[in-house]
Scaffold this active site. Sequence first.
Site, PDB file in Angstrom:
ATOM      1  N   SER A 235      44.123  42.040  38.743  1.00 59.60           N
ATOM      2  CA  SER A 235      42.820  42.627  37.953  1.00 59.60           C
ATOM      3  C   SER A 235      41.673  42.102  38.562  1.00 59.60           C
ATOM      4  CB  SER A 235      42.973  42.260  36.562  1.00 59.60           C
ATOM      5  OG  SER A 235      43.103  40.862  36.262  1.00 59.60           O
ATOM      6  N   ASP A 411      36.346  36.575  28.857  1.00 56.28           N
ATOM      7  CA  ASP A 411      37.548  36.285  28.261  1.00 56.28           C
ATOM      8  C   ASP A 411      37.995  34.819  28.919  1.00 56.28           C
ATOM      9  OD1 ASP A 411      37.975  37.190  31.025  1.00 56.28           O
ATOM     10  OD2 ASP A 411      39.096  38.755  30.479  1.00 56.28           O
ATOM     11  N   HIS A 414      38.339  36.571  34.057  1.00 60.67           N
ATOM     12  CA  HIS A 414      37.277  37.475  34.666  1.00 60.67           C
ATOM     13  C   HIS A 414      36.076  36.929  34.775  1.00 60.67           C
ATOM     14  CE1 HIS A 414      40.921  39.979  33.386  1.00 60.67           C
ATOM     15  NE2 HIS A 414      40.913  40.448  34.568  1.00 60.67           N
TER      16      HIS A 414
END
Length: 828
Positions: A235, A411, A414
């Site tokens: 990600s 979070d 990221h």
Amino acid sequence: MSVQPPPPPAGARDPVTPEARAGPVTPEPRASGPPCQAQPLLRQEATGEEEGEETGGRGAWGTGTAEQRRRGWGEADEGPGEAGRADATGSGSPAGGGEGDDGPGSLRPLLGWLPRRPPRCCPCAAPLPRSAAHCCHGGTKMAALAYTLGKREINHYFSVRSAKLLALVAALLLAACHLASRRYRGNDSCEYLLSSGRFLGDKVWQPHSCMMHKYKMSEAKTCLVDKHIAFIGDSRIRQLFYSFVKIINPQFKEEGNKHENIPFEDKTASVKVDFLWHPEVNGSMKQCIKVWTEDSVAKPHVIVAGAATWSIKIHNGSEEALTQYRMNVTSIAPLLEKLAKTSDVYWVLQDPVYEDLLSENRKMITNEKIDAYNEVAVSILNSSARNSKSNVKLFSVSKLIAQETIMESLDGLHLPESSRETSAMILMNVYCNKVLKPVDGSCCQPRPPLTLIQKLAACFFTLSIIGYLIFYAIHRNAHRKNKPCTDLESGEEKKTLLNTPVSSLETLLQSFCKLGLIMAYFYMCDRANLFMKENKFYTHSSFFIPIIYILVLGIFYNENTKETKVLNREQTDEWKGWMQLVILIYHISGASTFLPVYMHIRVLVAAYLFQTGYGHFSYFWVKGDFGIHRVCQVLFRLNFLVVVLCIVMDRPYQFYYFVPLVTVWFMVIYVTLALWPQIIQKKANGNCLWHLGLLLKLAFLLLCICFLAYSQIVAFILIRNIPGYARSVYSSFFAWFGKISLELFICQYHIWLAADTRGILVLIPGNPTLNIIVSTFIFVCVAHEISQITTDLAQVLIPKDNPSLLRRLACTVAFFCGLLLLSSIQDK
């Protein structure tokens, strides 16, 4: 029989010397402290004003010998009614006695016969200006003394010659250090861009030693036309993919399933960018990479890969997962190395996390685990190539970026969008700088090849240096032969009567020798990639604090003017000087991004242009010299350095925009005043009608100028010259810089700033303040030396007789025609 002089009348001035009063006077011990320690220095540097003092004549500071005045003896050179005269007559006595007469109750007849000395404040003080020499109040006296001593101490120990020698030594040492560093750490600025840097402010990233260009959409499409870029990983790599694509298409949105492949294509530029979802380094990622190694498959031009956090999360941070990660990276490394031979391959190291914000199912992803996985990847990928350096580039700079910005994460895992955009822009610079070669993007740019004209210029300066060394050796040998010898009979030296003047050949060789060394420094700073370059970043303190510094220095160094007329020479030099210093600070601080400062600087540039025009007008008005010799001198003075830099630095003449501008307006003023009728000051003083004629000529010129553009600069002249005292003093500090303002303006492009004023030259990396101090010092010394070289060459190359001058003008035209011919051949 000798006649004894009558005793002096009561109240009369005591004419007896201090030694004759009440017997011999024992010399007092010198007082301790800084003023006494500076006294020997002041005696050694006696100027022309003090030469007459040692004989006891009337000097600049009063009568009596210099030693007597240093001790506080001798008369003060004051006019009637001034403080010193008042003390001598008693009119300023604080005691009783009315007007200082010898009336009843006066103590002067009694005190007149006592041993005394004239009042003094500091027994070992240096001679002070008359305005401060008689102010015996402690604070004012010490302030004036410190002011005078401070200026004389600085001027004695820090001359222009010693400053230039120090600048030469500093430049040679810095060049040697940078050359050694390049050989030790490599000459590839891409490594600096991918591995190190710092934040300037909140969001501006500064790579170590090089400049990063901010690519626009059109530039990105031009660079990546017909290219295929692949991002493969988890990600975090997907975030980097989105930021990279938004440079090409800012309207692209982050939509779709996050755990699948995401394609992007721009058909207008034939650019294809893909994201391939492979969150772990395993067999699936290996198979994807292996396909690209086959000859029958089209390979991406750029591959960006990286993963680790999923392995930590799925296996709960176990040691077995780390061992498996090591094995998988080891199996993939040879494939990446093979791809790196034909494509650009980057392995992205894992960014740190903000552990306090991590959710419960991510608590096992700690920075300690991330560091362990990064160490495994670095050790394996760096050793993947046998007997040579690995072609796989490690993208480790994102770690440094994340360390500063991870606290802004939503979070804890990221990165915020600004950090992702910075990493994407770094990738764009790594690949596109070598393709588009932007002026303000020095990272990953190869050194430009030498042109034919540059090679010829290098040969010319080399021959000049060799010729001067040979000439110097011959001249020194001849000087030794003509050295005075001692007469054995009389024991005295026989001095030669010949005093050989400096020849034109020696002046030419010496000037071109020094100019060649300076041009070599120019080339090293701006073309050879030896020194580093960094981007600008504007803050209010970086602009206004230096402004305050130079204002204090300008006030500290002030002198009396030779004339008090409006806009006299010292005043105009002062005006040019402080404007030039403000413009230099404006350039190096990047203040163009601050609109109020930008608007005021535009006014200063216009005022500078007015100054040059006013100076040329004043010369023609007073001297009436409209000959070709004067025109050639001015044109040479304005354009010599620019022409040399155009040849050496491979730059067009219009690049130095201010010099063509000043040159054009000089010719406008010359033509206006030289055309019939020629009106000068002497002619106008004889008949007032000539003033009207001059006004008509200037009005016509002003009408033409206003027809082209509207402009206004008059406020400073009024503010500066309305007070009478303001016309009698000027700042010698600003005036000194004003005399070399043209050289300062031109040289800043290459040896102080970088990338055509868009960046800053870095001589001392890692310390911005010290770097500015050192680079500024060398820059000012070089500008001053170039000014002297230009003056020397103008005296030799521009003769006063018209036939010789016309022949040299013809040679100059032929020279420039040859340059244009070589330039056209070179372009083809």
